[in-house]
Design a protein around this motif. Structure first.
Motif, PDB file in Angstrom:
ATOM      1  N   ARG A 259      56.752  26.060 -32.368  1.00  0.00           N
ATOM      2  CA  ARG A 259      57.647  25.990 -33.535  1.00  0.00           C
ATOM      3  C   ARG A 259      57.610  27.232 -34.419  1.00  0.00           C
ATOM      4  O   ARG A 259      58.646  27.632 -34.966  1.00  0.00           O
ATOM      5  CB  ARG A 259      57.303  24.733 -34.343  1.00  0.00           C
ATOM      6  CG  ARG A 259      57.679  23.457 -33.637  1.00  0.00           C
ATOM      7  CD  ARG A 259      57.007  22.263 -34.264  1.00  0.00           C
ATOM      8  NE  ARG A 259      55.555  22.331 -34.090  1.00  0.00           N
ATOM      9  CZ  ARG A 259      54.683  21.466 -34.593  1.00  0.00           C
ATOM     10  NH1 ARG A 259      55.127  20.461 -35.322  1.00  0.00           N
ATOM     11  NH2 ARG A 259      53.396  21.593 -34.368  1.00  0.00           N
TER      12      ARG A 259
ATOM     13  N   LEU B 144      60.045  29.438 -32.926  1.00  0.00           N
ATOM     14  CA  LEU B 144      61.425  28.935 -33.063  1.00  0.00           C
ATOM     15  C   LEU B 144      61.947  29.282 -34.463  1.00  0.00           C
ATOM     16  O   LEU B 144      63.093  29.654 -34.640  1.00  0.00           O
ATOM     17  CB  LEU B 144      61.462  27.414 -32.919  1.00  0.00           C
ATOM     18  CG  LEU B 144      61.646  26.787 -31.551  1.00  0.00           C
ATOM     19  CD1 LEU B 144      61.658  25.273 -31.667  1.00  0.00           C
ATOM     20  CD2 LEU B 144      62.926  27.255 -30.874  1.00  0.00           C
ATOM     21  N   ARG B 145      61.053  29.123 -35.429  1.00  0.00           N
ATOM     22  CA  ARG B 145      61.432  29.395 -36.829  1.00  0.00           C
ATOM     23  C   ARG B 145      61.676  30.882 -37.040  1.00  0.00           C
ATOM     24  O   ARG B 145      62.633  31.279 -37.696  1.00  0.00           O
ATOM     25  CB  ARG B 145      60.304  28.886 -37.751  1.00  0.00           C
ATOM     26  CG  ARG B 145      60.498  29.126 -39.235  1.00  0.00           C
ATOM     27  CD  ARG B 145      61.502  28.155 -39.801  1.00  0.00           C
ATOM     28  NE  ARG B 145      61.745  28.356 -41.225  1.00  0.00           N
ATOM     29  CZ  ARG B 145      62.710  29.127 -41.709  1.00  0.00           C
ATOM     30  NH1 ARG B 145      63.499  29.800 -40.899  1.00  0.00           N
ATOM     31  NH2 ARG B 145      62.894  29.234 -43.015  1.00  0.00           N
TER      32      ARG B 145
ATOM     33  N   CYS C 146      57.573  27.856 -40.709  1.00  0.00           N
ATOM     34  CA  CYS C 146      57.821  26.509 -40.159  1.00  0.00           C
ATOM     35  C   CYS C 146      57.105  25.475 -41.026  1.00  0.00           C
ATOM     36  O   CYS C 146      55.934  25.635 -41.340  1.00  0.00           O
ATOM     37  CB  CYS C 146      57.310  26.442 -38.728  1.00  0.00           C
ATOM     38  SG  CYS C 146      57.304  24.772 -38.063  1.00  0.00           S
ATOM     39  N   ASN C 147      57.829  24.412 -41.383  1.00  0.00           N
ATOM     40  CA  ASN C 147      57.211  23.375 -42.227  1.00  0.00           C
ATOM     41  C   ASN C 147      56.910  22.094 -41.435  1.00  0.00           C
ATOM     42  O   ASN C 147      56.757  21.035 -42.019  1.00  0.00           O
ATOM     43  CB  ASN C 147      58.099  23.069 -43.437  1.00  0.00           C
ATOM     44  CG  ASN C 147      59.426  22.457 -43.024  1.00  0.00           C
ATOM     45  OD1 ASN C 147      59.631  22.175 -41.840  1.00  0.00           O
ATOM     46  ND2 ASN C 147      60.330  22.243 -43.965  1.00  0.00           N
ATOM     47  N   HIS C 148      56.870  22.209 -40.077  1.00  0.00           N
ATOM     48  CA  HIS C 148      56.628  21.094 -39.160  1.00  0.00           C
ATOM     49  C   HIS C 148      57.404  19.834 -39.517  1.00  0.00           C
ATOM     50  O   HIS C 148      56.886  18.722 -39.477  1.00  0.00           O
ATOM     51  CB  HIS C 148      55.115  20.835 -38.972  1.00  0.00           C
ATOM     52  CG  HIS C 148      54.274  21.071 -40.198  1.00  0.00           C
ATOM     53  ND1 HIS C 148      54.041  20.118 -41.117  1.00  0.00           N
ATOM     54  CD2 HIS C 148      53.655  22.188 -40.629  1.00  0.00           C
ATOM     55  CE1 HIS C 148      53.309  20.629 -42.088  1.00  0.00           C
ATOM     56  NE2 HIS C 148      53.064  21.873 -41.812  1.00  0.00           N
ATOM     57  N   CYS C 149      58.683  20.017 -39.853  1.00  0.00           N
ATOM     58  CA  CYS C 149      59.583  18.878 -40.087  1.00  0.00           C
ATOM     59  C   CYS C 149      60.007  18.249 -38.759  1.00  0.00           C
ATOM     60  O   CYS C 149      60.481  17.116 -38.716  1.00  0.00           O
ATOM     61  CB  CYS C 149      60.820  19.332 -40.861  1.00  0.00           C
ATOM     62  SG  CYS C 149      61.911  20.434 -39.923  1.00  0.00           S
ATOM     63  N   ASN C 150      59.845  19.015 -37.677  1.00  0.00           N
ATOM     64  CA  ASN C 150      60.149  18.542 -36.304  1.00  0.00           C
ATOM     65  C   ASN C 150      61.616  18.214 -36.069  1.00  0.00           C
ATOM     66  O   ASN C 150      61.954  17.547 -35.077  1.00  0.00           O
ATOM     67  CB  ASN C 150      59.243  17.357 -35.922  1.00  0.00           C
ATOM     68  CG  ASN C 150      57.795  17.798 -35.836  1.00  0.00           C
ATOM     69  OD1 ASN C 150      57.534  18.956 -35.501  1.00  0.00           O
ATOM     70  ND2 ASN C 150      56.868  16.926 -36.154  1.00  0.00           N
ATOM     71  N   ARG C 151      62.481  18.675 -36.947  1.00  0.00           N
ATOM     72  CA  ARG C 151      63.913  18.392 -36.744  1.00  0.00           C
ATOM     73  C   ARG C 151      64.485  19.219 -35.592  1.00  0.00           C
ATOM     74  O   ARG C 151      65.537  18.892 -35.061  1.00  0.00           O
ATOM     75  CB  ARG C 151      64.680  18.609 -38.050  1.00  0.00           C
ATOM     76  CG  ARG C 151      64.481  17.414 -38.995  1.00  0.00           C
ATOM     77  CD  ARG C 151      64.695  17.751 -40.439  1.00  0.00           C
ATOM     78  NE  ARG C 151      66.040  18.205 -40.723  1.00  0.00           N
ATOM     79  CZ  ARG C 151      66.377  18.933 -41.788  1.00  0.00           C
ATOM     80  NH1 ARG C 151      65.444  19.293 -42.664  1.00  0.00           N
ATOM     81  NH2 ARG C 151      67.603  19.308 -41.975  1.00  0.00           N
ATOM     82  N   CYS C 152      63.781  20.272 -35.183  1.00  0.00           N
ATOM     83  CA  CYS C 152      64.226  21.020 -33.995  1.00  0.00           C
ATOM     84  C   CYS C 152      64.220  20.125 -32.757  1.00  0.00           C
ATOM     85  O   CYS C 152      65.012  20.322 -31.835  1.00  0.00           O
ATOM     86  CB  CYS C 152      63.343  22.251 -33.754  1.00  0.00           C
ATOM     87  SG  CYS C 152      61.590  21.938 -33.928  1.00  0.00           S
TER      88      CYS C 152
ATOM     89  N   CYS D   2      65.748  26.044 -34.651  1.00  0.00           N
ATOM     90  CA  CYS D   2      65.134  25.639 -35.903  1.00  0.00           C
ATOM     91  C   CYS D   2      66.256  25.334 -36.882  1.00  0.00           C
ATOM     92  O   CYS D   2      67.081  26.209 -37.158  1.00  0.00           O
ATOM     93  CB  CYS D   2      64.253  26.763 -36.442  1.00  0.00           C
ATOM     94  SG  CYS D   2      63.705  26.425 -38.110  1.00  0.00           S
ATOM     95  N   VAL D   3      66.290  24.145 -37.423  1.00  0.00           N
ATOM     96  CA  VAL D   3      67.405  23.790 -38.318  1.00  0.00           C
ATOM     97  C   VAL D   3      67.334  24.606 -39.602  1.00  0.00           C
ATOM     98  O   VAL D   3      68.354  24.823 -40.259  1.00  0.00           O
ATOM     99  CB  VAL D   3      67.447  22.278 -38.638  1.00  0.00           C
ATOM    100  CG1 VAL D   3      67.650  21.451 -37.386  1.00  0.00           C
ATOM    101  CG2 VAL D   3      66.201  21.815 -39.379  1.00  0.00           C
ATOM    102  N   LEU D   4      66.154  25.054 -39.975  1.00  0.00           N
ATOM    103  CA  LEU D   4      66.049  25.834 -41.218  1.00  0.00           C
ATOM    104  C   LEU D   4      66.524  27.262 -41.034  1.00  0.00           C
ATOM    105  O   LEU D   4      66.884  27.932 -41.991  1.00  0.00           O
ATOM    106  CB  LEU D   4      64.602  25.841 -41.735  1.00  0.00           C
ATOM    107  CG  LEU D   4      64.021  24.488 -42.073  1.00  0.00           C
ATOM    108  CD1 LEU D   4      62.657  24.639 -42.731  1.00  0.00           C
ATOM    109  CD2 LEU D   4      64.944  23.700 -42.989  1.00  0.00           C
TER     110      LEU D   4
HETATM  111  S1  SF4 Z   1      63.040  22.657 -37.384  1.00  0.00           S
HETATM  112 FE1  SF4 Z   1      61.238  22.289 -38.666  1.00  0.00          FE
HETATM  113  S2  SF4 Z   1      59.541  22.060 -37.194  1.00  0.00           S
HETATM  114 FE2  SF4 Z   1      61.243  22.948 -36.070  1.00  0.00          FE
HETATM  115  S3  SF4 Z   1      60.840  25.154 -36.160  1.00  0.00           S
HETATM  116 FE3  SF4 Z   1      62.185  24.647 -37.877  1.00  0.00          FE
HETATM  117  S4  SF4 Z   1      60.835  24.299 -39.607  1.00  0.00           S
HETATM  118 FE4  SF4 Z   1      59.598  24.204 -37.754  1.00  0.00          FE
END
Ligand code: SF4
Ligand SMILES: Cc1cc2nc3c(=O)[nH]c(=O)nc-3n(C[C@H](O)[C@H](O)[C@H](O)COP(=O)(O)O)c2cc1C
Length: 405
Positions: free
Chosen positions: A352, A355-356, A374-380, A390-392
């Motif tokens: 992740r 990915l971020r 990465c804030n480990h929201c796991n929305r990816c 990464c959605v962010l």
């Molecule tokens: S979506 Fe959330 S967990 Fe996945 S890479 Fe982005 S910040 Fe990290």
């Protein structure tokens, strides 16, 4: 083994040897399924996805989940070895090499994680077990199926070598097929592949040895092995220590990558952090969406995240074998990297965090106080069917209103 006191600690930005390949540094992009192969077609988008990590400074990037066998795809939008890739895998490896990085192909069989309805083929398991994505029950592998899937792994290794990959990562984790065989919960076989640990590990060891016998040192081989399924009655770290020892004795791996969790029964255990149930349900067809409403909160449990969260378990494997090892899970900054390097791990793998920010290695090299965003929201996780991202990263901060104009 753990390093003896006084052993020099390698810098993560120094070259690292993996089998017969030398990586320019010790940061590896972990496999994160890309969702960029519609109908199994390797696309320019997939190539660019990996070229970006190479430009961002990793030592090696890993192309996720290239299935060994047609029924081992998680769904039909996935490449499987034996398909004609039209020279695109060679184009991919050339593009990554041109940026100075090495490239690995993750190969494996999804077992009960395969979507039988999408693949239009039965999913396979060690025994008959529920395969939720295809709303079916797996077919229990016969000995002939086992022989064929071992041979499919060898075909995958050969194909990866011919396409210019430097390494393969063989997937023995996440309750995909081989990990299902290892699991005392999922493997109910009464033959020489079920029961004792020696029997449950037979399939894994056959695959490892068959690849080595065919390939020698032509391609580096890493094995991604579960150490804890996160499921009561599942495969557990003391068994993983023994399997790691056997893989070392067999000479089948150039490095081990330890992992945890079950894509089948406890997916968030892989990652720790938030359980994005609503986002995940939104990607599913109606019947599965309904099923997720009912069983989702039980299956998508949240687990507290911490940096280097697999360290304590992986250290037990580190103590037991001399093989090179990669530390995975919550590697996000110099302290987590230095913890790995100082404890005898030879590489770190990041999912992740890259990915971020695909260029995190360059950023860390320039500023050792830098930490992943990465804030480990796991929305990816919920984006894997529509192009993993990464959605962010897509978030564009609003332009502040200008006063006086
Ligand atoms: S979506 Fe959330 S967990 Fe996945 S890479 Fe982005 S910040 Fe990290
Ligand atoms: C979007 C996404 C897709 C993933 N796909 C795969 C995969 O195809 N194969 C695999 O072994 N692991 C996969 N993983 C798990 C990662 O390889 C890694 O084990 C996990 O993210 C923990 O590492 P991290 O803390 O650095 O993210 C995926 C992870 C994410 C976030």
């Amino acid at each position: 083994m753990l390093p003896a006191p006084g052993t020099p600690v390698p810098d993560v930005f120094s070259p690292g040897k993996l089998g017969n390949v030398t990586l320019r540094n010790r940061i590896v992009k972990a496999a994160t399924f890309e969702g960029r192969c519609p109908g199994g077609r390797i696309t320019d988008e997939l190539i660019e996805f990996h070229a970006e990590y190479a430009r961002g400074g990793v030592g090696m990037t890993t192309v996720a989940y290239l299935a060994t066998s047609p029924e081992g795809r998680t769904d039909r939008h996935q490449y499987h070895w034996g398909m004609d890739d039209g020279g695109m895998l060679r184009k991919l490896t050339d593009a990554v090499h041109a940026e100075g990085a090495a490239v690995a192909a993750q190969v494996g069989h999804a077992g009960a994680v395969a979507n039988a309805a999408s693949n239009k083929m039965s999913a396979m398991g060690p025994s008959r077990i529920p395969a939720p994505t295809g709303m079916a029950i797996t077919k229990a592998c016969t000995e002939a199926d086992i022989d064929r899937i071992v041979a499919d792994h060898v075909r995958a290794a050969r194909g990866a070598h011919e396409a210019g990959f430097d390494a393969i990562e063989v997937h023995f984790g996440h309750n995909y097929l081989v990990s299902e065989f290892l699991s005392p919960k999922l493997n109910r076989r009464k033959d020489s592949y079920g029961g004792s640990l020696e029997n449950r590990a037979r399939f894994a060891r056959r695959i490892g040895r068959a690849i080595r016998d065919e390939m020698g040192d032509k391609i580096a081989v890493t094995i991604k092995l579960n150490m804890d399924d996160g499921v009561p009655g599942g495969f557990w770290v003391d068994e993983a220590v023994q399997v790691a020892r056997w893989l070392e004795q067999d000479g089948s791996a150039d490095a081990l990558v330890m992992t945890v969790g079950s894509s089948l029964l406890n997916p968030i255990y892989l990652f720790k952090g938030d359980a994005p149930l609503a986002e995940f349900a939104a990607t599913q067809p109606a019947p599965i969406k309904l099923g997720m409403k009912i069983v989702g909160p039980k299956m998508f449990k949240e687990y507290p995240y911490s940096d280097a969260y697999m360290f304590d378990d992986a250290r037990q494997i580190r103590e037991a074998v001399d093989l090179p090892m990669m530390l995975l899970g919550g590697i996000v900054d110099r302290p987590s990297i230095d913890k790995a390097m100082g404890s005898g791990f030879d590489f770190v793998a990041m999912g992740r965090a890259l990915l971020r920010e695909p260029d995190l290695p360059l950023k860390l090299q320039a500023d050792d106080r830098r930490r992943s965003l990465c804030n480990h929201c796991n929305r990816c996780m919920a984006t894997i069917y529509s192009g993993s991202r990464c959605v962010l990263r897509e978030y564009v901060p609003p332009i502040p209103a200008r006063s006086g104009s």
